[in-house]
Design a protein around this motif. Structure first.
Motif, PDB file in Angstrom:
ATOM      1  N   UNK A 239       0.845  -1.206   0.000  1.00  0.00           N
ATOM      2  CA  UNK A 239       0.000   0.000   0.000  1.00  0.00           C
ATOM      3  C   UNK A 239       0.877   1.252   0.000  1.00  0.00           C
ATOM      4  N   UNK A 240       1.949   1.224   0.780  1.00  0.00           N
ATOM      5  CA  UNK A 240       2.883   2.350   0.815  1.00  0.00           C
ATOM      6  C   UNK A 240       3.536   2.560  -0.549  1.00  0.00           C
ATOM      7  N   UNK A 241       3.847   1.474  -1.230  1.00  0.00           N
ATOM      8  CA  UNK A 241       4.425   1.583  -2.570  1.00  0.00           C
ATOM      9  C   UNK A 241       3.433   2.212  -3.545  1.00  0.00           C
ATOM     10  N   UNK A 242       2.167   1.814  -3.442  1.00  0.00           N
ATOM     11  CA  UNK A 242       1.157   2.347  -4.375  1.00  0.00           C
ATOM     12  C   UNK A 242       0.910   3.839  -4.153  1.00  0.00           C
ATOM     13  N   UNK A 243       1.172   4.331  -2.941  1.00  0.00           N
ATOM     14  CA  UNK A 243       0.941   5.748  -2.636  1.00  0.00           C
ATOM     15  C   UNK A 243       2.209   6.578  -2.791  1.00  0.00           C
ATOM     16  N   UNK A 244       3.342   6.027  -2.383  1.00  0.00           N
ATOM     17  CA  UNK A 244       4.578   6.811  -2.373  1.00  0.00           C
ATOM     18  C   UNK A 244       5.661   6.334  -3.299  1.00  0.00           C
ATOM     19  N   UNK A 245       5.389   5.326  -4.110  1.00  0.00           N
ATOM     20  CA  UNK A 245       6.417   4.805  -4.989  1.00  0.00           C
ATOM     21  C   UNK A 245       7.532   4.123  -4.213  1.00  0.00           C
ATOM     22  N   UNK A 246       8.673   3.902  -4.872  1.00  0.00           N
ATOM     23  CA  UNK A 246       9.783   3.209  -4.228  1.00  0.00           C
ATOM     24  C   UNK A 246      10.318   3.975  -3.018  1.00  0.00           C
ATOM     25  N   UNK A 247      10.446   5.293  -3.165  1.00  0.00           N
ATOM     26  CA  UNK A 247      10.965   6.094  -2.051  1.00  0.00           C
ATOM     27  C   UNK A 247       9.985   6.050  -0.880  1.00  0.00           C
ATOM     28  N   UNK A 248       8.705   6.134  -1.191  1.00  0.00           N
ATOM     29  CA  UNK A 248       7.693   6.043  -0.141  1.00  0.00           C
ATOM     30  C   UNK A 248       7.728   4.694   0.563  1.00  0.00           C
ATOM     31  N   UNK A 249       7.899   3.646  -0.214  1.00  0.00           N
ATOM     32  CA  UNK A 249       7.964   2.296   0.368  1.00  0.00           C
ATOM     33  C   UNK A 249       9.180   2.169   1.284  1.00  0.00           C
ATOM     34  N   UNK A 250      10.337   2.659   0.817  1.00  0.00           N
ATOM     35  CA  UNK A 250      11.542   2.576   1.648  1.00  0.00           C
ATOM     36  C   UNK A 250      11.458   3.500   2.869  1.00  0.00           C
ATOM     37  N   UNK A 251      10.686   4.577   2.748  1.00  0.00           N
ATOM     38  CA  UNK A 251      10.446   5.434   3.908  1.00  0.00           C
ATOM     39  C   UNK A 251       9.699   4.657   4.985  1.00  0.00           C
ATOM     40  N   UNK A 252       8.662   3.920   4.569  1.00  0.00           N
ATOM     41  CA  UNK A 252       7.926   3.102   5.537  1.00  0.00           C
ATOM     42  C   UNK A 252       8.820   2.036   6.146  1.00  0.00           C
ATOM     43  N   UNK A 253       9.625   1.359   5.313  1.00  0.00           N
ATOM     44  CA  UNK A 253      10.502   0.306   5.828  1.00  0.00           C
ATOM     45  C   UNK A 253      11.525   0.873   6.812  1.00  0.00           C
ATOM     46  N   UNK A 254      11.997   2.098   6.531  1.00  0.00           N
ATOM     47  CA  UNK A 254      12.933   2.740   7.456  1.00  0.00           C
ATOM     48  C   UNK A 254      12.242   3.029   8.789  1.00  0.00           C
ATOM     49  N   UNK A 255      11.023   3.553   8.729  1.00  0.00           N
ATOM     50  CA  UNK A 255      10.267   3.833   9.957  1.00  0.00           C
ATOM     51  C   UNK A 255       9.992   2.552  10.738  1.00  0.00           C
ATOM     52  N   UNK A 256       9.661   1.478  10.018  1.00  0.00           N
ATOM     53  CA  UNK A 256       9.403   0.193  10.672  1.00  0.00           C
ATOM     54  C   UNK A 256      10.657  -0.328  11.357  1.00  0.00           C
ATOM     55  N   UNK A 257      11.801  -0.185  10.667  1.00  0.00           N
ATOM     56  CA  UNK A 257      13.078  -0.638  11.244  1.00  0.00           C
ATOM     57  C   UNK A 257      13.421   0.166  12.491  1.00  0.00           C
ATOM     58  N   UNK A 258      13.251   1.485  12.425  1.00  0.00           N
ATOM     59  CA  UNK A 258      13.547   2.328  13.585  1.00  0.00           C
ATOM     60  C   UNK A 258      12.604   1.984  14.737  1.00  0.00           C
ATOM     61  N   UNK A 259      11.310   1.797  14.412  1.00  0.00           N
ATOM     62  CA  UNK A 259      10.325   1.462  15.453  1.00  0.00           C
ATOM     63  C   UNK A 259      10.685   0.140  16.131  1.00  0.00           C
ATOM     64  N   UNK A 260      11.093  -0.844  15.348  1.00  0.00           N
ATOM     65  CA  UNK A 260      11.519  -2.127  15.913  1.00  0.00           C
ATOM     66  C   UNK A 260      12.759  -1.946  16.788  1.00  0.00           C
ATOM     67  N   UNK A 261      13.672  -1.097  16.336  1.00  0.00           N
ATOM     68  CA  UNK A 261      14.878  -0.830  17.115  1.00  0.00           C
ATOM     69  C   UNK A 261      14.536  -0.144  18.435  1.00  0.00           C
ATOM     70  N   UNK A 262      13.565   0.782  18.385  1.00  0.00           N
ATOM     71  CA  UNK A 262      13.139   1.465  19.602  1.00  0.00           C
ATOM     72  C   UNK A 262      12.526   0.486  20.601  1.00  0.00           C
ATOM     73  N   UNK A 263      11.787  -0.500  20.077  1.00  0.00           N
ATOM     74  CA  UNK A 263      11.253  -1.543  20.955  1.00  0.00           C
ATOM     75  C   UNK A 263      12.385  -2.270  21.666  1.00  0.00           C
TER      76      UNK A 263
END
Length: 386
Positions: A239-263
Motif C-alpha cells: 500500500x505504501x508503494x502504491x501511494x509513495x512509490x519506491x521512495x515512499x515504500x523505503x520510507x515506511x521500511x525505514x520507519x518500521x526498522x527504527x520502530x523495531x529498534x526502539x522496541x
C-alpha cells in the motif's frame, strides 16, 4: 471520568500530530521537540502514578487502542506520500476532501530537517501507539478481536514475532542467558538491537515449528503465524508503494526498522543486567519498574513491568504499581534517549542501580550469577565490586 480520558492521550497526540505536521515548514520539527519535551518533563515533575482504578466500562479504555491502528495508518500513509516519489492524487484528494489535510502543500513546503523529524515522529508513534498496545492485545490470546488489532498493530513494525516469541518465550525465559530480550551487564545497546531482533525471529520460527509439528501441520503454510504476520506487513508495504512509490515504500521500511529498534531499546532498559536462577519463578524483582505518569498513561502501564511479568494475564489497568520493586532512574522516553545517544551515561547510571539490586533484591544464588556478570561487564564500577 478522568481515569477513562487519560488513556485517550495517545489518540489525542496522534490526531494532533497528523494535523500539526501538515501546517507549514518546520511544523513536524516543532511537534517532535514539543512531544518529547512534554513526556520527559511530565515524567520528571509530575507525581508518580500510584493509582489502582476500577473500570465499570473497560471497553471504553480499549477503544483508543483500536482507534490507534487507523490513525497510525493515516499518519504513515501521509508521510509516505509527502516523502515519496509517486503522485497518488486519489489519496491526497481524499485526505483534503475528508480530513482537510493538504498533502500537496505539505510536500512542497517541507524542509530537510522536517523530513528527518517526520520519520522520527512516525517511528516513535509506531513504537508507542502501535507496538506497545499491540503487545497488550496479543497477550489476550482467547479474544479474537483483540488479537486481530494487536497483530495488525505489530505488523506496522514488521514485528510479527513479538506476538509469539514475547508471549511464549520471553515471559518464560526473562533474565536467563537464553532470553534474547534481556540485556547483559555492559552490553552494547547497538549490538543488543541487532542480536535481539535476529534471535527473536529465529525463536519465533522455532516456537511455531514446535506448535505445528505437534498438530502434524506443514510449517510452510498459512497456519504458520509467522508467515501470516509477514504477509500482513507485506500488505502494508505494498500500500505504501502504491501511494509513495519506491521512495515512499523505503520510507515506511525505514520507519518500521527504527520502530523495531526502539522496541529493543525499551527491552534493553526493562531488564538490563538482571539475572534469575533457572527453573525459579519470575518475580517482581526481575524487571525495572516505573510509575512515571506520562510514560504510564501513554504506554498503557507497560511501565508497571514488574506486575506484568509476575501476572502476564492481567490487563493493563489491572497491573499493580509495586512501589517496592526495582525502579528505573527516569521515565521510559528519557531512558530510551539516554540509552541510544549517551550509552556511557546509561551504563554508569544503571551500574549504581545494579549494585543496589544485587544487595537488596538478589537471592544468594542470584548474587553468585551477578558476581560473574559484573566481572564480565567491562564496567569499572561493577568489576571493582569484587
Amino acid at each position: 471520568m478522568f481515569k477513562y480520558v487519560k488513556y485517550f492521550l495517545s489518540t489525542f497526540f496522534l490526531i494532533f500530530g497528523i494535523y500539526t505536521c501538515s501546517f507549514d515548514s518546520y511544523s513536524p520539527t516543532y511537534f517532535f521537540i514539543a512531544f518529547s519535551a512534554i513526556i520527559i518533563l511530565g515524567d520528571m515533575f509530575l507525581n508518580h502514578d500510584k493509582s489502582m482504578d476500577e473500570f465499570k466500562y473497560p471497553q471504553l479504555i480499549n477503544l483508543p487502542i483500536y482507534l490507534n491502528l487507523f490513525l497510525l495508518l493515516i499518519f504513515i500513509l501521509n508521510t509516505v506520500f509527502v516523502l515519496g516519489n509517486n503522485n497518488a492524487s486519489w489519496y491526497s484528494n481524499a485526505m483534503y476532501a475528508y480530513l482537510n489535510i493538504d498533502l500537496v502543500y505539505m510536500r512542497e513546503s517541507i524542509k530537510f530537517i522536517d523530513k528527518i523529524s517526520l520519520i522520527a515522529i512516525v517511528s516513535l508513534f509506531i513504537g508507542i501507539m502501535g507496538t506497545v498496545p499491540g503487545h497488550e492485545l496479543t497477550h489476550r490470546k482467547r479474544q479474537k478481536v483483540d488479537m486481530f488489532f494487536g497483530n495488525w498493530l505489530l505488523s506496522l513494525s514488521w514485528d510479527c514475532t513479538f506476538a509469539i516469541e514475547h508471549v511464549y518465550g520471553h515471559h518464560k525465559n526473562v533474565c536467563l542467558p537464553i532470553d534474547p530480550a534481556t540485556a547483559k551487564r555492559g552490553e552494547s545497546i547497538y549490538l543488543f538491537i541487532l542480536r535481539a531482533s535476529i534471535k527473536e525471529h529465529i525463536d519465533g520460527w522455532k516456537i511455531e515449528y514446535r506448535r505445528l509439528s505437534r498438530r502434524n501441520e506443514n510449517v510452510f503454510s498459512l497456519k504458520n503465524k509467522m508467515i501470516i504476520g509477514y504477509l500482513r506487513s507485506l500488505t502494508i508495504t505494498f500500500i505504501c508503494y502504491s501511494i509513495g512509490g519506491l521512495i515512499g515504500m523505503f520510507t515506511f521500511l525505514l520507519c518500521a526498522f527504527i520502530a523495531k529498534s526502539l522496541l529493543e531499546v525499551i527491552n534493553f532498559t526493562e531488564h538490563y543486567g538482571l539475572v534469575r536462577e533457572e527453573n525459579k519463578p519470575v518475580q517482581p524483582r526481575h524487571s525495572w519498574n516505573s510509575n512515571s505518569v506520562m510514560s504510564s498513561v501513554l504506554l498503557y502501564n507497560v511501565t508497571r513491568h514488574s506486575a506484568h511479568h509476575e501476572k502476564s494475564h492481567l490487563k493493563f489497568w489491572e497491573l499493580d504499581t509495586y512501589e517496592d520493586a526495582p525502579m528505573m532512574p527516569h521515565g521510559y522516553l528519557s531512558m530510551l534517549y539516554i540509552a541510544i545517544f549517551l550509552p556511557p551515561l546509561f551504563h554508569k547510571m544503571m551500574a549504581k542501580k545494579l549494585i543496589e539490586w544485587d544487595e537488596k533484591y538478589a537471592t544468594d544464588e542470584e548474587k553468585e550469577i551477578a558476581k560473574n556478570a559484573n566481572k564480565n561487564s567491562g564496567i569499572k564500577m561493577l568489576v571493582n565490586q569484587y
